[in-house]
Design a protein around this motif. Structure first.
Motif, PDB file in Angstrom:
ATOM      1  N   THR A  15       4.612   0.561  70.495  1.00 44.30           N
ATOM      2  CA  THR A  15       4.877   1.690  71.393  1.00 44.30           C
ATOM      3  C   THR A  15       6.262   1.451  72.016  1.00 44.30           C
ATOM      4  O   THR A  15       6.961   2.384  72.391  1.00 44.30           O
ATOM      5  CB  THR A  15       3.804   1.754  72.511  1.00 44.30           C
ATOM      6  OG1 THR A  15       3.531   0.419  72.953  1.00 44.30           O
ATOM      7  CG2 THR A  15       2.517   2.367  71.992  1.00 44.30           C
ATOM      8  N   GLN A  55       0.735  16.947  59.898  1.00 42.14           N
ATOM      9  CA  GLN A  55       1.451  17.320  61.130  1.00 42.14           C
ATOM     10  C   GLN A  55       2.842  17.882  60.808  1.00 42.14           C
ATOM     11  O   GLN A  55       3.303  18.834  61.441  1.00 42.14           O
ATOM     12  CB  GLN A  55       1.563  16.105  62.060  1.00 42.14           C
ATOM     13  CG  GLN A  55       2.088  16.472  63.439  1.00 42.14           C
ATOM     14  CD  GLN A  55       2.092  15.299  64.421  1.00 42.14           C
ATOM     15  OE1 GLN A  55       1.468  14.261  64.162  1.00 42.14           O
ATOM     16  NE2 GLN A  55       2.775  15.460  65.527  1.00 42.14           N
ATOM     17  N   ASN A  74       4.879  18.136  74.259  1.00 41.89           N
ATOM     18  CA  ASN A  74       3.925  17.042  74.445  1.00 41.89           C
ATOM     19  C   ASN A  74       3.191  16.632  73.184  1.00 41.89           C
ATOM     20  O   ASN A  74       2.605  15.565  73.120  1.00 41.89           O
ATOM     21  CB  ASN A  74       2.869  17.445  75.489  1.00 41.89           C
ATOM     22  CG  ASN A  74       3.400  17.181  76.874  1.00 41.89           C
ATOM     23  OD1 ASN A  74       4.366  16.428  77.015  1.00 41.89           O
ATOM     24  ND2 ASN A  74       2.815  17.811  77.867  1.00 41.89           N
ATOM     25  N   ASP A  75       3.184  17.496  72.181  1.00 42.08           N
ATOM     26  CA  ASP A  75       2.366  17.182  71.013  1.00 42.08           C
ATOM     27  C   ASP A  75       3.184  17.179  69.719  1.00 42.08           C
ATOM     28  O   ASP A  75       2.660  17.376  68.644  1.00 42.08           O
ATOM     29  CB  ASP A  75       1.199  18.172  70.912  1.00 42.08           C
ATOM     30  CG  ASP A  75       1.701  19.595  70.779  1.00 42.08           C
ATOM     31  OD1 ASP A  75       2.938  19.805  70.848  1.00 42.08           O
ATOM     32  OD2 ASP A  75       0.870  20.505  70.603  1.00 42.08           O
ATOM     33  N   HIS A 109       5.245  14.570  68.787  1.00 42.89           N
ATOM     34  CA  HIS A 109       5.382  13.214  68.241  1.00 42.89           C
ATOM     35  C   HIS A 109       4.100  12.837  67.476  1.00 42.89           C
ATOM     36  O   HIS A 109       3.064  13.517  67.600  1.00 42.89           O
ATOM     37  CB  HIS A 109       5.638  12.206  69.368  1.00 42.89           C
ATOM     38  CG  HIS A 109       4.599  12.247  70.440  1.00 42.89           C
ATOM     39  ND1 HIS A 109       4.488  13.285  71.326  1.00 42.89           N
ATOM     40  CD2 HIS A 109       3.616  11.377  70.746  1.00 42.89           C
ATOM     41  CE1 HIS A 109       3.485  13.061  72.149  1.00 42.89           C
ATOM     42  NE2 HIS A 109       2.927  11.914  71.808  1.00 42.89           N
ATOM     43  N   ARG A 117       0.873  11.139  67.168  1.00 41.10           N
ATOM     44  CA  ARG A 117      -0.035  10.508  68.135  1.00 41.10           C
ATOM     45  C   ARG A 117      -0.962   9.562  67.390  1.00 41.10           C
ATOM     46  O   ARG A 117      -2.128   9.837  67.143  1.00 41.10           O
ATOM     47  CB  ARG A 117      -0.774  11.572  68.944  1.00 41.10           C
ATOM     48  CG  ARG A 117       0.121  12.050  70.099  1.00 41.10           C
ATOM     49  CD  ARG A 117      -0.263  13.364  70.665  1.00 41.10           C
ATOM     50  NE  ARG A 117      -0.283  14.373  69.631  1.00 41.10           N
ATOM     51  CZ  ARG A 117      -1.138  15.383  69.608  1.00 41.10           C
ATOM     52  NH1 ARG A 117      -2.030  15.509  70.526  1.00 41.10           N
ATOM     53  NH2 ARG A 117      -1.079  16.268  68.637  1.00 41.10           N
ATOM     54  N   HIS A 118      -0.386   8.455  67.013  1.00 36.80           N
ATOM     55  CA  HIS A 118      -1.062   7.505  66.135  1.00 36.80           C
ATOM     56  C   HIS A 118      -0.610   6.118  66.572  1.00 36.80           C
ATOM     57  O   HIS A 118       0.584   5.909  66.814  1.00 36.80           O
ATOM     58  CB  HIS A 118      -0.601   7.800  64.703  1.00 36.80           C
ATOM     59  CG  HIS A 118      -1.293   7.026  63.637  1.00 36.80           C
ATOM     60  ND1 HIS A 118      -2.637   7.164  63.362  1.00 36.80           N
ATOM     61  CD2 HIS A 118      -0.824   6.109  62.753  1.00 36.80           C
ATOM     62  CE1 HIS A 118      -2.960   6.356  62.358  1.00 36.80           C
ATOM     63  NE2 HIS A 118      -1.890   5.708  61.975  1.00 36.80           N
TER      64      HIS A 118
END
Ligand SMILES: Cc1ncc(COP(=O)(O)O)c(C=O)c1O
Length: 454
Positions: free
Chosen positions: A88, A130, A313-314, A316, A318-319
């Motif tokens: 991260t 995605q 917000n969505d 990137h 998300r993993h």
């Protein structure tokens, strides 16, 4: 190597029976599993003191063999310096490895790290879906793979795996996975009279994309050469044709290099045998670290990553994977690649295949050998009852060859438990660093074994 005391051997065997759950294996009461104790180069020694040449590189991963001190030191030094750090944020070995992978792939790629080949493929599927949503094509979600292919054991990767025996009792898989026939000229799925099976198999992908509606298809995933499903080796033009078809339909081409990457086939990556092909996504594991530590990687072309940079917000990925890209694994991978380059392992595979391992091709003279397929240090020997009928050899015959080789100190594998009725391909894939003497021993042992088979 020291032979363990008899009582220690017995205790280990009992604990193995009682507590250790073996992968892909039936439980055999009172069985006598091979328990390894140590390894050196392409060889390992079991607790009884028997030495074996590992002709399948563990699970096709031990590319540089056992006991490379530089690799072990790289892991130890990295662990002393920084024992763990999540991606991260960032750390030095992961940065350096991602840059190296991009360099090796011959274009600009952005890499997401995980722990295994299965996870590398799972990540690729999520990225593909995605990407299309964020590229304005939200309906593109289907993933196409090929019958006989293996892409991993987790449910998404297993859904791409089109080997019925691997899915028994775990189906239904994840929705949106479709399968097409492989380019398998020896038993061409489109009929024996078809003269260019590879071309027909590639065109079938085009056909299926049209039938499904290109606006619903996200990606095609394939190995350059189906490995575990029986070593199926198409012409170099097959992948070129598939790449053109994918491009035409805006379908991402995911190349699974988990087995074929890092020199196994005589090129750094298997797709490099097909001039002009540059995959959208490349997945890697196994040979990336030569099996010294777990590591998976999903390398994605820069233009795909562009779509993950957008604000919101969505947008990137998300993993996350706690251990994916562990500093020690990345340090090991960097050292592994350094050795591959320094020792010209890729060129060595091509040369030694030509001069030594290639003698396996002469097995085609044997009445029970239907076909010998290969690319570099990846061999599949398809056994049949007789050449005329091509009826697959029995399990007993397969077990006999493998058992006789083992008695002589050589481990070889097979495409076990893959396709109902067609688990008849012997697999030979020795470490890429095997010495000439190792390879001569391997070839002579296999050839002698076939002489005993009638
Ligand atoms: C082609 C291919 N892809 C993916 C995988 C899955 O890799 P892992 O066992 O590291 O999850 C394998 C494993 O054998 C494989 O052969």
């Amino acid at each position: 190597m020291s032979k363990l005391e008899v009582q220690d051997q017995q205790l280990l065997a009992t604990q193995d029976q009682d507590h250790l759950w073996h992968a892909m294996s039936r439980h055999v009461e009172g069985g006598n599993p091979t328990i390894a104790e140590s390894g050196e180069g392409a060889w390992f020694t079991d607790v009884d003191g028997n030495r074996y040449l590992d002709g399948v590189s563990g699970l096709w991963c031990l590319n540089l063999g056992h006991g490379r001190k530089e690799i072990v030191d790289a892991a130890a030094q990295q662990m002393m310096k920084l024992s763990y750090f999540p991606l991260t944020l960032s750390h030095i070995p992961a940065i350096q490895l991602s840059a190296k992978i991009s360099d090796l792939l011959g274009d600009t790629y952005k890499t997401f790290f995980s722990n295994s080949g299965s996870e590398a493929n799972e990540t690729a599927f999520k990225i593909a879906r995605q990407y299309h949503i964020q590229n304005g094509n939200p309906g593109k979600y289907k993933i196409i793979s090929r019958y006989r292919a293996y892409h991993g054991s987790t449910l998404g990767a297993l859904s791409a795996t089109a080997q019925a025996n691997r899915r028994i009792k775990y189906d239904p898989g994840v929705p949106g996975f479709l399968h097409v026939p492989p380019p398998y000229s020896y038993r061409c799925p489109f009929g024996e009279e078809v003269t260019d099976c590879d071309k027909v198999a590639a065109d079938m992908i085009d056909q299926v994309i049209n039938w499904e509606g290109a606006e619903s298809v996200a990606a095609v995933i394939m190995e350059p050469f189906i490995s575990g499903g029986g070593v199926i080796v198409p012409s170099d033009q097959y992948l070129q044709r598939v790449a053109e078809i994918c491009k035409k339909h805006d379908v991402l081409l995911i190349i699974d290099e988990v087995v074929s990457g890092f020199g196994r086939t005589g090129k750094m990556f298997g797709f490099m045998h097909s001039d002009g092909v540059q995959p959208d996504i490349v997945t890697m594991a196994k040979g990336l670290t030569s099996g010294y530590l777990p590591l998976g990687a999903t390398a994605v072309k820069a233009h795909i990553f562009e779509k993950f940079k957008e604000k919101g917000n969505d947008k990137h990925l998300r993993h996350v994977s706690t251990y994916g890209g562990h500093p020690a694994s990345c340090a090991v991978a960097l050292k592994n690649i350094e050795i591959i380059e320094k020792e010209n392992i890729v060129g060595r595979v091509a040369d030694l295949d030509e001069s030594i391992l290639g003698r396996l091709r002469d097995l085609i003279q044997h009445p029970h050998v239907g076909e010998v397929r290969h690319k570099g240090f990846l061999y599949g020997i398809e056994l049949v009852k007789d050449k005329q009928s091509k009826e697959p050899a029995s399990d007993e015959m397969m077990a006999k060859v493998i058992g006789l080789c083992k008695e002589k100190g050589l481990i070889i594998g097979r495409n076990g438990d893959t396709v109902p009725g067609f688990n008849n391909v012997l697999i030979v894939a020795p470490p890429l660093s095997s010495t000439e003497a190792d390879l001569n021993f391997l070839v002579e042992t296999v050839v002698n074994t076939f002489e005993q088979l009638n």
